[in-house]
Design an enzyme around this catalytic site. Sequence first.
Site, PDB file in Angstrom:
ATOM      1  N   ASP A 260       6.210   5.914  -3.980  1.00  0.00           N
ATOM      2  CA  ASP A 260       6.048   6.630  -2.722  1.00  0.00           C
ATOM      3  C   ASP A 260       5.501   8.028  -3.038  1.00  0.00           C
ATOM      4  OD1 ASP A 260       5.958   7.280  -0.071  1.00  0.00           O
ATOM      5  OD2 ASP A 260       7.937   6.506   0.404  1.00  0.00           O
TER       6      ASP A 260
HETATM    7  C1  BGC Z   1       6.128   7.477   3.157  1.00  0.00           C
HETATM    8  C2  BGC Z   1       5.483   6.148   2.910  1.00  0.00           C
HETATM    9  C3  BGC Z   1       3.983   6.253   3.024  1.00  0.00           C
HETATM   10  C4  BGC Z   1       3.477   7.335   2.099  1.00  0.00           C
HETATM   11  C5  BGC Z   1       1.979   7.511   2.126  1.00  0.00           C
HETATM   12  C6  BGC Z   1       5.471   8.598   2.378  1.00  0.00           C
HETATM   13  O1  BGC Z   1       5.920   9.856   2.763  1.00  0.00           O
HETATM   14  O2  BGC Z   1       7.493   7.394   2.816  1.00  0.00           O
HETATM   15  O3  BGC Z   1       5.984   5.189   3.780  1.00  0.00           O
HETATM   16  O4  BGC Z   1       3.393   5.027   2.742  1.00  0.00           O
HETATM   17  O5  BGC Z   1       4.075   8.566   2.462  1.00  0.00           O
HETATM   18  O6  BGC Z   1       1.540   8.110   3.279  1.00  0.00           O
END
Ligand code: BGC
Length: 722
Positions: A260
Site C-alpha cells: 500500500d
Molecule cells: C489506499 C489504497 C490505494 C492506494 C493507492 C492507499 O492510501 O489504502 O487502497 O490503493 O492508496 O492510491
Amino acid sequence: MGAEVKIDALLENMTLAEKLGQLTMTAAGHAVTGPVIAGDSVEALRTGTVGNVLNLIGADHVHSWQRLAVEESRLHIPVLFALDILHGYRTLFPIPLAEAGLFDPAIWAATARATAAEAAADGIALTFAPMLDIARDPRWGRAAEGPGEDPWVGRCVAESKVWGFQGESLARADTLAATAKHFVGYAAVTAGREYAALELSERTLREVHLPPFAAAVEAGVAAVMPAFTDLAGLPLTAHRRLLRETLRERLGFDGVLVSDYNAVGELIEHGIAADETEAAALALRAGIDIDMMAGAYRRGLPIALQRGLVTMAEIDESVRRVLRLKERLGLFDDPFRRGSQKEPVAARTEWRHLAREVAARAIVMLTNTRDTLPLDPPPKRLAVLGPLADVSAEMRGPWWAAAPPEGHVTVVEGLRAALPAAEVRHAPGVSIEDADTSGIAQALALCDGADAVVLCLGEGAVMCGEAASRAHLDLPGAQRAFAEAVLDRAHERGARVIAVLFSGRPLVVPWLIARADAVLAAWFLGSEAGNALADVMTGRISPSGRTAMTWPRAMGQIPIFHAERPSGRPFASDNRYTTRYLDEPNEPLFPFGHGLTYGKFTLSGLRVAPSVARESDTLEAQVEVTNEGKRRAKETVFLFIRDKVASVTRPLLELKAFGSVTLAPGERTTLTLAVPVRELRFLGIDLEPTFESGEIEVLVGPEAARKCLLTATVRLADGSPR
Ligand code: BGC
C-alpha cells in the site's frame, strides 16, 4: 521467444538499479493535470529506475510517459500504469457497499467489465480493486469500498469482480489487471479508527476475512495489496507467514504483491524497522514485490544486499513476477494497445444506461409508512430540500477515479426530468458539515403548499472512504436540527416527508427513521444518482436493494453483524443475566439483507432435499414466493444455515446462498437455492476444515432476522463424529 525466456534474458541483463525500478511504483502527482512530464519522472523513466506509475490520467499522458520508457530506456521495458478504480472510471456506478446490496453476481461483473473498458481506453492497465475487506464496524469509513459484513458475499463479489475486470485474457485492450485488497483483516481496526492496529483470532481471520481473498486468488486475480495495519503485533506489509505461507503457498497466489501507499516506509513508524534499509528488507522477505511510494526498495535494498539482509535471488524473484504481469498484460507486445482505441462514444451511452439501472437497483427502501412511496399520483408541487439535493460532485461518493465533479445527475435534476409537469423547488437549508442555520427558514417556506417533501441528507462524499473514520454516525453539522424543523413544518402542513440518506455506511439515525414517512438509503449512487432516485420515487422501478451491512440503533451496539456466535446465556426478556444491554435492545434497527419493495411478498412451503445429505451432495431449498401486492417488484431471498451442535460453536446465522425473483401482482413462483454440502464444512478445533455429522437448520427468508425466516432441518450423514 517464449515469455519466460524473454524474462530470463532481461534479468540477465539488468543492473541492480534497473531491477529495483521494476519493484518501484511512484505517483504521477500533479502531473495529471499540470505540465505533463516533470523533472524527476523523465529521468527515472529514461533510466529505467521507475517501472510502475500510479495516478496518471489521460491516454495522451500515459502514452507520452510510456514512450520515454520503451523508446529511451536501455532495456525498453514498458511501464505499468495503475489507478484506484473502485466503482467506475468516468462513468460512476454505485459505491461497492451499495452495489453489494444488489446480490447479483452478473451485475457485479458487468460494472467491472464496463469500468475496465473505460479505464483501459485511457491507457490504464492495473486497478487497485476489488476491495474485499469484510466490514462489521461502520465507524470505519472504508466500509464504503467493500462488500459489507458477510464473507460469503465477499467471496461472490471477489469472483465476479476479478472476472469482470480481467476478462478472458489480460492481453486484451479492454481489460485491467485486478488487485485484491487489503490483505487481510483491515476492517477490524481497533474501534473503527483508520490505520489503527487490530487483533483478530486465527479463527475469525480464516473464517471471515480470508475467504474473499481465497476466492479472488481462485478466480486468477493478478495482484494483491496487503493492508497498512498491524495485525496482532506484525504489520501486514512485513507479514511473512500470511503473505508467503498463507497467500502464496496455501492459497496458491502467484501474482504480484504490491504494497500500500508508502507502507514499506511506515514499517519504521510501526516500530519494527530502524531505518529504510531494514524496512525494505522486511517487506521483500515477506514477499512484497512492488514498493508503492516509499522509495525504500530503490534506496534501501542495495544496502540491504551489502549487509546480507536480502539476496539477489529474492530480488530477482520479485522482478520476475512484475515482468510476468507486464507480459500477461500484453505490454511487451504492444505497450500502446490500451489507450489507442477510438473514443468509446456508443459504449459511453451504454455505460450510462447500466449506471442508471444499477443505481436504481442499489437503493434500499428502509421504511415506507402508509405507502408514502411511490409518489402516485404524481405530485404537482415538490420541495426537494437538503445539502445533498443538488450537488453533482457529492453524487460520486469516495474514489471517483477520473470522474470530474460535474455531470452527475442530482436529485433535483432527476426529479425535474421525471416529473416535467411538476413544480420542483429546491433549497439546501444547511450545508453538509457546518453549524450555520441561516438558510433553514427559506427552506422551510418551500414546505408550504408542497404535496411532498424530499429531504436529502447525509455524509459528504469525502466523509467516507479512506481516512474517514467517524465516532458519531448521526447526521453531521446542523442537519439534524434542519431535518427536525422540516419534519415539523411538513407534517403540520399535511405533506409527507421522504428522507433520502446519502452515506458510505449505515448511519445511526433512529430519530429520523421514526419520524420520516419513508426513508431511502441512497449510499452514493454515482453518475446517474438523481435519475435512479427519481425512477424509484416515481414508481418506474420498484426498489430492490438490500443492505449488505447491519444498521445499528445505537453506537454502543457496534460492531454489529448477523453472523454472531451464540452466548451460553441467550437473551431472555425476563432474565437480567442473559446477553443484553440495560439500555438498548440487542436487535439492530435494520438487519443485514433488509430492504423493502413496492410488492408485498410472502414466502411459504420451504422444502429442503435431500433430508439426509452427504458431503458430495447439493442441497436444494425450494420456497414458494408470492407477490400479493399491487406492483411488479423484485424480491431477494437469503439462505442461512445454523449448525446446532458442532465441535466448535457456530454462528447463529451463516449465509450460504441468495437468489431473487421478479413477480407481477398476484404472481407466484418457486425459487430454488442450491448449496453444495461441502460448503457446510467448517474449521474444527484444530482450525483444519472438518465435515461433521448431525443436524443443520436451513433458514430461508428476506432478511437476517430469525422471526422472518422459514426453517427446515437436514441431517448430514457421512461426516466425522464430533
Ligand atoms: C489506499 C489504497 C490505494 C492506494 C493507492 C492507499 O492510501 O489504502 O487502497 O490503493 O492508496 O492510491
